[in-house]
Design a protein around this motif. Structure first.
Motif, short mmCIF file in Angstrom:
data_model
loop_
_atom_site.label_atom_id
_atom_site.label_comp_id
_atom_site.label_asym_id
_atom_site.label_seq_id
_atom_site.Cartn_x
_atom_site.Cartn_y
_atom_site.Cartn_z
N PHE A 93 -21.31 5.24 -17.90
CA PHE A 93 -20.82 6.40 -17.28
C PHE A 93 -19.72 6.13 -16.14
CE2 PHE A 93 -25.38 6.11 -18.03
CZ PHE A 93 -25.75 7.32 -18.68
N LEU A 94 -19.00 7.50 -16.24
CA LEU A 94 -17.98 7.41 -14.76
C LEU A 94 -18.22 8.57 -14.01
CD1 LEU A 94 -15.35 6.73 -13.68
CD2 LEU A 94 -14.28 7.98 -15.38
N ILE A 95 -18.64 8.30 -12.98
CA ILE A 95 -19.09 9.21 -11.87
C ILE A 95 -18.00 9.45 -11.02
CG2 ILE A 95 -20.49 9.95 -9.89
CD1 ILE A 95 -22.92 8.17 -11.37
N HIS A 96 -17.34 10.83 -11.17
CA HIS A 96 -16.51 10.95 -10.12
C HIS A 96 -16.99 11.90 -8.95
CE1 HIS A 96 -12.88 10.67 -12.93
NE2 HIS A 96 -13.84 10.90 -13.79
N LEU A 97 -16.54 11.35 -7.60
CA LEU A 97 -17.14 11.98 -6.52
C LEU A 97 -15.82 12.50 -5.76
CD1 LEU A 97 -19.54 9.10 -4.97
CD2 LEU A 97 -20.17 11.28 -6.41
N ASN A 98 -16.04 13.90 -4.97
CA ASN A 98 -15.14 14.59 -4.63
C ASN A 98 -14.55 13.62 -3.05
OD1 ASN A 98 -13.13 16.41 -3.28
ND2 ASN A 98 -14.17 18.01 -4.20
N LYS A 99 -13.34 13.22 -2.98
CA LYS A 99 -12.68 12.57 -2.10
C LYS A 99 -12.90 13.35 -0.63
CE LYS A 99 -8.71 9.49 -1.13
NZ LYS A 99 -7.64 8.88 -1.85
N ARG A 100 -12.81 14.70 -0.90
CA ARG A 100 -12.89 15.62 0.38
C ARG A 100 -13.99 15.69 1.16
NH1 ARG A 100 -9.45 18.67 -3.47
NH2 ARG A 100 -7.20 18.56 -2.72
N ASN A 101 -14.99 15.07 0.38
CA ASN A 101 -16.44 15.26 0.73
C ASN A 101 -16.61 14.05 2.15
OD1 ASN A 101 -17.09 17.58 -0.65
ND2 ASN A 101 -18.13 16.31 -2.28
N THR A 102 -17.74 14.61 3.07
CA THR A 102 -18.13 13.67 3.85
C THR A 102 -19.23 12.56 3.45
OG1 THR A 102 -20.27 14.91 4.36
CG2 THR A 102 -18.23 15.63 5.41
N PHE A 103 -19.41 11.75 3.83
CA PHE A 103 -20.20 10.58 3.54
C PHE A 103 -21.66 11.05 3.00
CE2 PHE A 103 -23.68 7.21 3.78
CZ PHE A 103 -23.11 6.22 3.23
N SER A 104 -22.18 11.92 3.85
CA SER A 104 -23.47 12.62 3.48
C SER A 104 -23.29 13.43 2.28
CB SER A 104 -24.01 13.57 4.47
OG SER A 104 -25.13 14.12 4.16
N GLN A 105 -22.03 14.08 1.80
CA GLN A 105 -22.23 14.52 0.79
C GLN A 105 -21.79 14.00 -0.51
OE1 GLN A 105 -18.91 17.23 2.16
NE2 GLN A 105 -19.91 19.09 2.27
N LEU A 106 -21.02 12.89 -0.26
CA LEU A 106 -20.89 11.82 -1.30
C LEU A 106 -22.22 11.14 -1.80
CD1 LEU A 106 -17.95 10.04 0.18
CD2 LEU A 106 -17.94 11.40 -1.87
N SER A 107 -23.04 10.92 -1.01
CA SER A 107 -24.41 10.47 -1.09
C SER A 107 -25.35 11.39 -1.87
CB SER A 107 -25.03 10.00 0.18
OG SER A 107 -26.38 9.30 0.08
N THR A 108 -25.27 12.52 -1.53
CA THR A 108 -26.16 13.52 -2.04
C THR A 108 -25.76 13.66 -3.65
OG1 THR A 108 -26.72 14.67 0.03
CG2 THR A 108 -26.91 15.85 -1.92
N THR A 109 -24.19 13.77 -3.50
CA THR A 109 -23.95 13.94 -4.99
C THR A 109 -24.19 12.80 -5.76
OG1 THR A 109 -22.12 15.16 -4.05
CG2 THR A 109 -21.68 14.66 -6.20
N LEU A 110 -23.89 11.68 -5.35
CA LEU A 110 -24.19 10.32 -6.11
C LEU A 110 -25.64 10.52 -6.63
CD1 LEU A 110 -23.56 7.73 -7.20
CD2 LEU A 110 -24.23 6.65 -5.01
#
Length: 176
Positions: A93-110
């Motif tokens: 798998f390759l997961i792309h997370l939006n670089k513009r997001n906050t840490f909390s948003q990155l974590s929730t998206t992950l």
């Protein structure tokens, strides 16, 4: 400068916090999680392993996580299942997370994207081509014409992703 101070504070908090969660899966049975160089300092690896443990994603999977600036439609994240044939291992798998997001948003998206990884691993979700998916045996054609929140695999990932994030935060209470 402010961003660096916040990241430093998060790092100090993480290092001073002793998370109370214990993985139920031995470390050698968990998937290989690879973070891109630019997000290693955020320590999302611990979360990814926690989510993998909770979702029973095992060592037959390799999960790469990267930050991306240009995601389609300003999405928070996407997952790409890179296996050519359904059922082949290791699952990649390759997961792309939006670089513009906050840490909390990155974590929730992950957490959300890790649910999708599990959906692929257990066969609930299959991508036929760019526009067609199979969810629990039912084929969905022209997915771009189906509203995001009406797609059953997204409803599942949203619901279970939020539960996972909450469980992680409860197990490591000093994190944001």
């Amino acid at each position: 400068m402010k961003r660096q101070a916040i990241l430093l504070l998060l790092l100090v908090c993480w290092l001073s916090c002793s998370p109370t969660f214990a993985l139920s899966t031995p470390p050698d049975r968990l998937p290989l999680v690879i973070l891109s160089e630019e997000i290693r300092h955020l320590d999302l690896r611990a979360e990814a392993l926690f989510y993998a443990d909770q979702l029973a994603i095992d060592s037959s999977s390799v999960i790469r996580v990267v930050l991306s600036l240009q995601l389609e439609d300003d999405r928070a994240g996407i997952i790409q299942y890179q296996n050519a044939d359904i059922g082949t291992k290791p699952h990649q798998f390759l997961i792309h997370l939006n670089k513009r997001n906050t840490f909390s948003q990155l974590s929730t998206t992950l957490a959300h994207e890790m649910v999708h990884a599990q959906q692929y691993v257990i066969g609930d979700l299959q991508k036929v081509d760019r526009e067609d998916f199979i969810w629990k045996g039912e084929r969905f054609r022209n997915v771009s014409r189906i509203r995001y929140l009406e797609r059953p695999w997204e409803q599942d990932a949203i619901h279970r992703g939020m539960e996972l994030r909450k469980a992680f935060l409860e197990s490591a209470p000093c994190l944001p």
